[in-house]
Design an enzyme around this catalytic site. Structure first.
Site, mmCIF file in Angstrom:
data_model
loop_
_atom_site.group_PDB
_atom_site.id
_atom_site.type_symbol
_atom_site.label_atom_id
_atom_site.label_comp_id
_atom_site.label_asym_id
_atom_site.label_seq_id
_atom_site.Cartn_x
_atom_site.Cartn_y
_atom_site.Cartn_z
ATOM 1 N N ASP A 119 0.717 -1.159 0.200
ATOM 2 C CA ASP A 119 0.080 -0.087 0.165
ATOM 3 C C ASP A 119 0.906 1.489 0.108
ATOM 4 O O ASP A 119 0.471 2.273 0.422
ATOM 5 C CB ASP A 119 -0.872 -0.134 1.505
ATOM 6 C CG ASP A 119 -0.199 -0.225 2.741
ATOM 7 O OD1 ASP A 119 0.964 -0.334 2.669
ATOM 8 O OD2 ASP A 119 -0.865 -0.847 3.274
ATOM 9 N N GLU A 179 -0.752 -9.021 -1.103
ATOM 10 C CA GLU A 179 -1.152 -8.500 0.085
ATOM 11 C C GLU A 179 -2.288 -7.505 -0.182
ATOM 12 O O GLU A 179 -2.639 -6.471 0.380
ATOM 13 C CB GLU A 179 -0.301 -7.839 0.711
ATOM 14 C CG GLU A 179 -0.401 -7.558 2.113
ATOM 15 C CD GLU A 179 0.632 -6.984 3.183
ATOM 16 O OE1 GLU A 179 1.542 -7.644 3.618
ATOM 17 O OE2 GLU A 179 0.681 -5.666 3.043
ATOM 18 N N GLU A 181 -1.878 5.410 3.345
ATOM 19 C CA GLU A 181 -1.830 3.770 2.823
ATOM 20 C C GLU A 181 -3.126 3.229 2.569
ATOM 21 O O GLU A 181 -3.473 2.557 1.770
ATOM 22 C CB GLU A 181 -1.057 2.802 3.702
ATOM 23 C CG GLU A 181 0.517 3.000 3.770
ATOM 24 C CD GLU A 181 1.024 4.191 4.689
ATOM 25 O OE1 GLU A 181 2.332 4.540 4.677
ATOM 26 O OE2 GLU A 181 0.043 4.746 5.276
ATOM 27 N N HIS A 234 7.184 4.343 12.683
ATOM 28 C CA HIS A 234 7.532 4.916 11.650
ATOM 29 C C HIS A 234 6.163 5.809 11.100
ATOM 30 O O HIS A 234 6.164 6.501 10.160
ATOM 31 C CB HIS A 234 8.074 4.206 10.588
ATOM 32 C CG HIS A 234 6.964 3.113 9.973
ATOM 33 N ND1 HIS A 234 6.866 1.995 10.470
ATOM 34 C CD2 HIS A 234 6.516 3.323 8.859
ATOM 35 C CE1 HIS A 234 5.980 1.491 9.947
ATOM 36 N NE2 HIS A 234 5.790 1.973 8.765
ATOM 37 N N ARG A 283 3.198 7.669 9.661
ATOM 38 C CA ARG A 283 2.977 9.152 9.397
ATOM 39 C C ARG A 283 2.242 9.896 10.324
ATOM 40 O O ARG A 283 2.260 10.867 11.000
ATOM 41 C CB ARG A 283 2.768 9.409 8.087
ATOM 42 C CG ARG A 283 2.728 10.968 7.412
ATOM 43 C CD ARG A 283 2.400 11.079 6.166
ATOM 44 N NE ARG A 283 3.655 10.396 5.092
ATOM 45 C CZ ARG A 283 4.563 11.147 4.805
ATOM 46 N NH1 ARG A 283 4.740 12.119 4.986
ATOM 47 N NH2 ARG A 283 5.641 10.671 3.958
ATOM 48 N N HIS A 307 13.913 4.751 12.195
ATOM 49 C CA HIS A 307 13.502 4.761 10.798
ATOM 50 C C HIS A 307 14.387 6.147 10.288
ATOM 51 O O HIS A 307 14.660 6.881 10.907
ATOM 52 C CB HIS A 307 12.029 5.211 10.645
ATOM 53 C CG HIS A 307 11.296 5.201 9.132
ATOM 54 N ND1 HIS A 307 11.309 6.019 8.371
ATOM 55 C CD2 HIS A 307 10.637 4.215 8.653
ATOM 56 C CE1 HIS A 307 11.015 5.785 7.286
ATOM 57 N NE2 HIS A 307 10.461 4.495 7.388
#
Length: 404
Positions: free
Chosen positions: A106, A128, A142, A223, A225, A256
């Site tokens: 994604d 996936e 995503e 990580h 956002r 990250h």
């Protein structure tokens, strides 16, 4: 006698598009399965979204990218990234047109790969497929990316029956959906079958001590956002609280590469004794750290899928997850970014072996190690090289386990 080189040249090329480390890890077993079967030629296209991490992950499986895009990043914005990816993929497609394009998950790379293929009327295969949080704001962006890819895809390779049900609820025809399992289980089983050399001596010592029970190890990964800023700060301060409360606890936090994330991690935890902040770990070292852990705190989807293989409980640092299979199986708990909730839940699990045992999965609900093989067979059927789809992955149920 037919010329073997001519046969190789005539093979349809299947693009496997990877821009991030999770994509590379999950596509690597597919590349190996395609090469092993010899019906189609895998072409790994590295988009340059996270170039060093993709190359590192592929190398773990003895692979290198066949095509490497070079991105020019000035602002770091999503529009800049998407436009650069689309332009680069179009240039490669002009030179070597694919027979099918496999995108995974994604990310922005996933969306770009799907669009580039769709615009050329090339079949899009979504590995996936079907994950849904049902919240466009989490994970961001995503959730929208994967919904858009669903609209462009010809073949949907769902990791679990729940993911397949999401697709069918959105009107995707049954004949275009296969429950393949998640190839991350193939990947994690591959690397754990090999001995791992840990390069960082401090990490090597920590893993040795954790494995023999001298310390309790907690792996922390952050990580997402939507967690940047204050939510992430709350999580990091919860880690500090846990360290202050338990002298036997040690933490490994692979930071990250995003500068905003790294800066905040170091601001909050750099001076905390017992906390080892590293760069992104090579995949075998991450797997070894996961296997040695008592508990994991993570907002990573991959960690939620990998941890059940080792029976390690996961506290999911998100309010919603598209991987409810782990929660329903009892091996993960949603705790969000609430500092007090993280601390109280983690303390219970760190201090109570019985509580951890209750969370340990009796099998991985995300796969059985044969997802790449099913993917190769599904691709062969898509291109007319095999008559039928393979039998789907079926997770073990409580009744199955009772019969063993």
């Amino acid at each position: 006698m037919r010329n073997a080189q001519n046969e190789t040249d005539a093979m349809p090329e299947i693009w496997l598009i990877a821009g991030t480390r999770p994509e590379a890890v999950k596509l690597a077993p597919v590349a190996r399965a395609l090469a092993s079967e010899g019906r189609m030629r895998p072409v790994i296209v590295a988009t340059g979204q996270h170039p060093e991490m993709v190359g590192q992950a592929l190398a773990t499986f003895g692979l290198t990218a066949d095509e490497n895009l070079t991105l020019t990043r000035r602002t770091g914005s999503q529009p800049e990234l998407l436009s650069g990816l689309l332009t680069g993929l179009e240039e490669v497609a002009d030179r070597r047109p694919p027979a099918a394009v496999v995108v995974q998950g994604d990310t922005t790379t996933t969306l770009a790969g799907a669009l580039a293929a769709f615009w050329r009327r090339v079949p899009v295969v979504h590995l996936e497929a079907g994950l849904r949080s049902f919240d466009l704001g989490a994970p961001f962006p995503e959730e929208l990316n994967r919904k858009l890819v669903t609209q462009a895809a010809t073949l949907h390779l769902a990791p679990t029956p729940d993911a397949a049900a999401n697709l069918r609820a959105e009107g995707v025809p049954d004949e275009n959906v296969l429950v393949a399992g998640n190839t991350v289980v193939d990947a994690i089983l591959t690397v754990t079958d090999k001995s791992t050399t840990v390069r960082d001596p401090e990490l090597a010592t920590l893993l040795e001590n954790a494995t023999r029970g001298a310390v309790k190890l907690m792996l922390v990964t952050l990580h997402r956002r939507e967690s940047w800023g204050e939510p992430m700060r709350r999580v990091l301060r919860a880690v500090n609280d846990l360290m202050a409360a338990d002298p036997e606890l040690r933490v490994v936090l692979p930071a990250h590469p995003n500068p905003e994330v790294r800066s905040l991690v170091r601001e909050e935890l750099a001076g905390t004794p017992g906390v080892l902040i590293t760069g992104p770990l090579p995949y075998p070292e991450l797997a070894a750290t996961l296997a040695a852990s008592t508990l994991v705190l993570s907002d990573s989807g991959g960690i939620q899928e990998e941890a059940p293989t080792f029976g390690v409980p996961v506290l999911v640092l998100r309010d919603v997850t598209e991987r409810m299979e782990a929660v329903n199986a009892g091996c993960a708990l949603l705790v969000g970014t609430d500092r007090d909730k993280i601390v109280s839940t983690a303390k219970e699990l760190l201090n109570d072996p019985a509580a951890r045992t209750r969370m340990m999965s009796s099998g991985n609900p995300f796969g059985d190690g044969a997802a790449a093989e099913r993917t190769e067979q599904a691709l062969a059927r898509l291109l007319g090289l095999a008559p039928d789809l393979p039998a789907p992955f079926r997770p073990a149920t409580a009744n199955d386990l009772a019969e063993v």
